[in-house]
Structures are given as C-alpha cells and as structure tokens.
Design an enzyme around this catalytic site. Sequence first.
Site, PDB file in Angstrom:
ATOM      1  N   GLU A   1       0.829  -1.214   0.000  1.00 37.05           N
ATOM      2  CA  GLU A   1       0.000   0.000   0.000  1.00 37.05           C
ATOM      3  C   GLU A   1       0.864   1.264   0.000  1.00 37.05           C
ATOM      4  OE1 GLU A   1      -0.280  -2.548   2.016  1.00 37.05           O
ATOM      5  OE2 GLU A   1      -2.362  -3.138   2.324  1.00 37.05           O
ATOM      6  N   LEU A   2       2.004   1.193   0.682  1.00 41.47           N
ATOM      7  CA  LEU A   2       2.838   2.396   0.787  1.00 41.47           C
ATOM      8  C   LEU A   2       3.396   2.783  -0.576  1.00 41.47           C
ATOM      9  CD1 LEU A   2       3.972   4.466   2.771  1.00 41.47           C
ATOM     10  CD2 LEU A   2       6.041   3.104   2.887  1.00 41.47           C
TER      11      LEU A   2
ATOM     12  N   LYS B   1      23.882   1.447  -0.568  1.00 40.84           N
ATOM     13  CA  LYS B   1      23.308   0.256   0.073  1.00 40.84           C
ATOM     14  C   LYS B   1      23.560   0.234   1.572  1.00 40.84           C
ATOM     15  CE  LYS B   1      22.658  -2.244  -4.008  1.00 40.84           C
ATOM     16  NZ  LYS B   1      22.977  -3.236  -4.988  1.00 40.84           N
TER      17      LYS B   1
ATOM     18  N   SER C   1      17.566  -2.665 -19.322  1.00 44.69           N
ATOM     19  CA  SER C   1      16.111  -2.543 -19.311  1.00 44.69           C
ATOM     20  C   SER C   1      15.679  -1.168 -19.811  1.00 44.69           C
ATOM     21  CB  SER C   1      15.571  -2.776 -17.901  1.00 44.69           C
ATOM     22  OG  SER C   1      16.091  -1.826 -17.020  1.00 44.69           O
TER      23      SER C   1
ATOM     24  N   ARG D   1      10.405   1.364  -4.295  1.00 45.08           N
ATOM     25  CA  ARG D   1      10.797   0.197  -5.082  1.00 45.08           C
ATOM     26  C   ARG D   1      10.912  -1.044  -4.190  1.00 45.08           C
ATOM     27  NH1 ARG D   1      11.941  -2.331  -9.227  1.00 45.08           N
ATOM     28  NH2 ARG D   1      13.838  -3.540  -9.543  1.00 45.08           N
ATOM     29  N   CYS D   2      10.160  -2.072  -4.561  1.00 42.56           N
ATOM     30  CA  CYS D   2      10.200  -3.319  -3.804  1.00 42.56           C
ATOM     31  C   CYS D   2      10.683  -4.449  -4.704  1.00 42.56           C
ATOM     32  CB  CYS D   2       8.801  -3.672  -3.324  1.00 42.56           C
ATOM     33  SG  CYS D   2       8.094  -2.411  -2.260  1.00 42.56           S
TER      34      CYS D   2
ATOM     35  N   ASP E   1      25.287  -9.175 -15.437  1.00 43.60           N
ATOM     36  CA  ASP E   1      25.164  -8.159 -14.386  1.00 43.60           C
ATOM     37  C   ASP E   1      25.581  -8.715 -13.031  1.00 43.60           C
ATOM     38  OD1 ASP E   1      24.121  -6.128 -15.989  1.00 43.60           O
ATOM     39  OD2 ASP E   1      22.087  -6.918 -15.826  1.00 43.60           O
TER      40      ASP E   1
ATOM     41  N   GLU F   1      28.043   2.612 -11.601  1.00 47.12           N
ATOM     42  CA  GLU F   1      27.333   3.800 -11.152  1.00 47.12           C
ATOM     43  C   GLU F   1      28.349   4.821 -10.647  1.00 47.12           C
ATOM     44  OE1 GLU F   1      24.084   3.189  -8.340  1.00 47.12           O
ATOM     45  OE2 GLU F   1      24.960   4.797  -7.161  1.00 47.12           O
TER      46      GLU F   1
ATOM     47  N   HIS G   1      18.163   6.932 -11.033  1.00 46.77           N
ATOM     48  CA  HIS G   1      17.289   6.767  -9.863  1.00 46.77           C
ATOM     49  C   HIS G   1      16.411   7.996  -9.650  1.00 46.77           C
ATOM     50  CE1 HIS G   1      20.773   4.125  -9.291  1.00 46.77           C
ATOM     51  NE2 HIS G   1      19.881   3.288  -8.865  1.00 46.77           N
TER      52      HIS G   1
END
Length: 773
Positions: free
Chosen positions: A16-17, A123, A441, A523-524, A607, A673, A702
Amino acid sequence: MLKHNLGYPRIGRRRELKKACEAYWANPIDPNQLFYVGKKIRKENWKIQKKYGLDLIPCNDFSFYDHVLDMSLLLGVIPEYYHSISTYDNDTPTPPNHIDVYFAMARGFQKKGWDIKAMEMTKWFNTNYHYIVPEFDKNQKFSISSNKIFEEFEEAKFILKSIPKPVLIGPISYLFLGKGKDNFDKMDLIENIVPIYIQIINQLKEKGANWIQLDEPVLVFDFLSKKEIEAFQYAYQKMSQCCSEINILLTSYFDGVSENVSVIKNYSIIKALHVDLVEDPEQLESLLNLLGDTKIILSLGIIDGRNIWKNNYVNSIKKIERTIEVLGEERVMIAPSCSLIHVPIDIEDEHLILSSVKERMAFAKQKISELQDLENIIKGKKDLLYDKKKEKDFFQDKKVKERVILAKNKDFKRISSFERRQKKQHKKFHLPIFPTTTIGSFPQTKEIRTLRNKFKKKELSQEEYEKRIEKFIIDVIKKQEEIGLDVLVHGEFERNDMVEFFSEKLKGFLSTENGWVQSYGSRCVKPPVIYGDVIRDKDMTIKHVCFAQSKTKKLMKGMLTGPVTILQWSFVRDDQPLFTTAYQIAWAIRDEVKSLENSGIRIIQIDEPAIREGLPLKKKNWKFYLDWAVKAFRISSSVVKDETQIHTHMCYSEFNDILPHIASLDADVLTIETSRSKMELLKAFSEFSYPNEIGPGVYDIHSPRIPTVKEIFDLIKKASNNLPIRNIWVNPDCGLKTRKWNEVIKSLKNMTEAAKMAREKLLINPTNNLKKS
Ligand code: GLN
Ligand code: ZN
C-alpha cells in the site's frame, strides 16, 4: 525475559505504501491521503506485534521513504539547496520539513522551472536496502527539525495502550553513514550532534518512554578508527551524564560485535545490548564472559531477520538457556537478529508454494510468533518439537554437485589476455570511440506489466504473448536506433525482475506471490527462494535476444544476471555453504552464455550489481568471500571465444577497497554507477590503472531528472582525464526500467549528443591521454 523486535516491514501487506507514494508523486496536491495510508500500515503492524505478545514494540521504524533520511530530517541535516523548495509554490509555502522537501531530497525536484538533484543513495551495509546518504557541512549545525518520532510515539501509545519503544539510528552510525561535503573528519561533528540526541531522548522520556532503541550497526565493523571509537565513548559518556533516567537498548546487527564490546560496556545509559547470533553465533560465549560482571541485559538476536526459514528451536533454546544460566532470566531478551524490513510480511499470503517447503518457511509475522513459541518452551508451556526430517528435504541433483566439485582451472580463465581480446574485438566490432549503450532494461510501462500479468494468469496464449513482446522489442530497437546508440539491447520486457526472471527458469528456485521486500523508496523486490540444487535444463534468454539481433544491423547485447547477484538477492537454502550454491548458479549461467554465443550473439552482459553488497562487514572475512565471488563470475563468463565481449554491470560506487578483485573478474567492459557521486570514483580507477574497458554511468537513473548535454559532456571529459580514451564507454548508471519513456528518450538523446561532442572535442585536445590501440 522480554521479547522485542527491532523493526517491522513498512510497505504494507499489499504494498500500500508504494502505491500511495507513487500516486502522490504523480499528483502532489494533498498529502493527506498518503499520511492516512501510513497511519493504517503502522496500526496494522502494531496490532500484529501486540497480538503475538511482544513486550517491547518498536515505533518510528515506519518511514515514507527511508529511515536514514528520516533521521536527517529529525536532526535538521537538510542541505541548503533543498530549503528553497519550501517556497516553490507561493500559494502554499511549506516549511523545510515538509513532505515535498523530504521527497525532493530522496528523488530530486524538477518542477515549475526548478531543477534540484536527489541526494546520494547507497546500500545499507551488506543488504539490498538503499538509504539516502546524509550530507554534512564542515560546520554542520544540528537541531530537532521534525516531529515524526514524537508523533509516532504518541500514536503507538494510543493504539497499543502500552509504552512503545522508539527506534533511532545512534549518533556514531549516523555520522559514519553520512558524507562530508568538504574534506574533514565527520567524527568531528560528534560534539555538535550529541546535544540533539540528548534533547530527543529527554523529550521522549518526558512523553513516557522507558526504553529507546539506538541502532549502532557500525559496531560490527572490525576496522573502526581510534577517532570513531573515541567519538562513541564521548557520545555515550555524555548521554549517560545528561539524559534523564532511561533505558537504552543499543543494537548491533549483520555480524558479531565481540571486537567492540569492551568499549560498549562502560556506560550507565546502555541498559541492554542486542547482538546478531544468526550471523555470528560464536560470539555468545565471549559476550557472556565480557558482560558477566556488568548489569547489561543481553538481547539475543536468534530469529533470522534476513532469511525466510523457520527457526531451529533446539538451537535457539540452547542459547537462551545458556544465557539465562550465566546472566539470570531478568538479563535476557530475545528478538529477531535485525529489523524485519529485509523479509516479506506474511507466509499466509502464499498459496502456490509446495507445502513441504512452505511449512519450513517463516516471514515477518511468523517470526514474531516464533518469539512467543520460544518463550512458551522456556516456560514449559510448550513442547520442544523439531522435525529433523525437514532439514533433508532440500531438492538434490547429483550431476550438478559433481560439476561443482570437478571444476578445473581452465574453467575459470578466458583463453587470451585482455589486450589480445580487446584488439580482436575492436577489429571485429568497428565501434566509434566513446561507444554508447544502456544497461539493459527500458521503461516497464503499465502496458507491459499488464501484458505479463495476463500471461501469468493464463489469460493469454504463449503465442499471443510472444507476439506482443516481439512488438515491444521491435519498438525499442527502433527507438534506440533513432537515439543513435551504438550497442543495443532488447529491453528486458519479458522480465519482471532481473533475478526473479532467472529463478523462474532454473530448477531449485521457487517464487512467491507476495513476498515483497523494500529495496529503496517505493521500489520493492520479490526475492526468490533457493530450496535445492540449481539446474538449467532449457535456454532462458536466447529466443528474445536472437529475435532482437535479427531486427538490427547494430550489435545486440545479450543480458544475463550473474551468479553472485542471483544468490545475494534470493533467500538461500541454509544447509550448505553459500559458495556451493553460488557455483551451482554459475554453471547454469555459463551454459546460457555459451548458448548465446553459439546463437551468434557477440556481446554478453552478465550483471553483478550485488558483488559489493555481499562483502562481509568484517575486513578479516573479505578475502575468503571475494575469492569465491570472483571465481563464480569467472565460471559463468570464461566459456567464450576471445572475440566475444563480456560486459558486467555494478551499481554502487564504493569500489575503492576491492578494485583488484573487480579487475580480476576480467570482464572486457565494466559499467558502473558514478553519476550521483559525481565521478569521484574515477580517480580510484585511474590510480589503480584499471586495465579493461569501463563505462562510468554518466547520468543518474534513480531520479526523474533529465541531465543536460553539457553536464554529461563534462562527465565524459572528467572520465577521459582519468582513463585511456579507448577504454571509455558512455552509458546511464543503471537500467531504465523504473523511468518514464519521455524522460528516457530525452536523457539518452542528450547522452548520445554528449558522446558525439566528446568525439569531436576531446580527440583534438592534445593534452588528453589518448592512446590508440
Ligand atoms: N540489466 C539490468 C537492468 O537494466 C541491470 C539492473 C541492475 O543493475 N540493478 O535493469
Ligand atoms: Zn545497476
């Protein structure tokens, strides 16, 4: 013996978030709808934890984007340029702690002529969670700038009808995780920051708090400097002196804390110490020894907060009993090893998992209930049953096991040296200098997601589905040709996620329906579960890549996910060493690489965005890990001819410590990156003389922000001041799947434009280090 929890997943059982945030970003008129969703999620989380009898329930573990960013707002660490956003709309002037400022820091801000970049993101320790890096000035001032923690404390108190445990990142970890804008030691800020912590703690105490959780995960590092240790001592000494009577639960997680216990144990404010006994079970005895003569409560992190297997009660009970024996019952707490944001919410939402596997799994909710079981066993209210047979249930394959054991040296090595390969590849490919490409992608639109979902639900025939995917591929090739990219990709439209896709094709993996875990912001990811030996019994990517190659004269890059990343982003079986599972995956990828080459694909990208995050937190364990991680990559990539170009991609920027290992992957091209860190990384690559080709990401995918030609050109220029020009590629810093088409087209056009400009301008500049190959 108190039962507690360090943090509960905050994305909501149905994500939901995510949905609420994305709706607000698309139409940021009134944040109340968003606030309402947050409130509902918090309420549900508190109720579940209460239901299972937790004694200390966390609050302030909720976040709309990231809990480190929340800390920055709480402490007033809001870089100057975001302040101005509070006045962007004259009709509704907003204070700097407004949700729009918060999201601008997280995602950048491009509206009504404003153009402000997002803050850096990186991260969280060795996980796939990303946090927003706090940014400090040399003279950074701190002040309480957000009410969130106090409001959530009151809210939780009201819902729980008991006193919750507020969660904060401790001062040393907070400073450690941040970044100084000028050259100075962040620990110098300790004297400025501690008074604010004292204020926060005292205010919470006034509101009724009795336990406060201060997360100091940096205490698991074995390389803290003298200055960092001294900062810790200063902070906890000061807090012990200046805070009202309060119980601080100091938490460490993701590894053991033995090296630093002697530093921790001397401060009266620290009433309990939480340790991760899943990552480091061995530390228990030394801790019991070291804490024996203190009054500190030991919080045993015995339920795995990062994996989805049920707890082994026999082992846990042994540890609890041993601790009780030495410290006494009132000095023991039990908890999951770390915050549960790293696992999905509820196994009851899974309906398709083989029951023999499902019955061995536990998600966040089940983990909380395991604490209750453990307590009942200790109190003699429940029998200790542990089904030994279940352990052997992992799916086995003799052939794969043999392949791993019998691997030879030549299986890890390309035929020729990089120099030789480069010559052959350049001769064959005829690419311009500064060749342009993307990471794989392209935007995953609603249309494409609906298509995949329909196919999954069998509402579409295989044939119809393939036809539609092919249309997307044709379309993306056309777009790339128009943009003027040199090496094309097929767009990854058939993939939901770079790991899940492969896990669905390989045997030994299973997917979940609702097993979502937050990666960053909204993002999940849905990590697959490795429950047995890994087998590739059919082609995985050949059809789409070859189809794509048949539609263009340009080079088409085949796109695979590497073994370490597949491992790192899955929930892994816990009955054999990680490296054995990594090698099994590596052999499967190797067969796919060979098959791509045999089908005429000449550039193959494997990757490995997760190699760095898998790095152990203790330096003493690095070499062992890196050796097997590199070996796994090389098993998967070394099977090709010299003329076949292997790319790899990694998305983070802390390479400095592991450059020799990155080089020893021996990929022909590495894309990385760098854009958020403004290419600081390049210096390290240049000083190390990184030998192979490299594509430093020239724009930050991002954020929705569109980089200008000039900006990208400047980055290419910077790169060519640091690296041999013949080795430089031009590309975004990660895949484009989370972006919108209009952003992507504009950004990539600017990128190819900048590459053109670089070809013209940088080649005639005699001072650059052009060396012709
Ligand atoms: N090839 C993948 C993509 O483009 C890489 C994603 C990643 O590095 N995380 O989406
Ligand atoms: Zn990436």
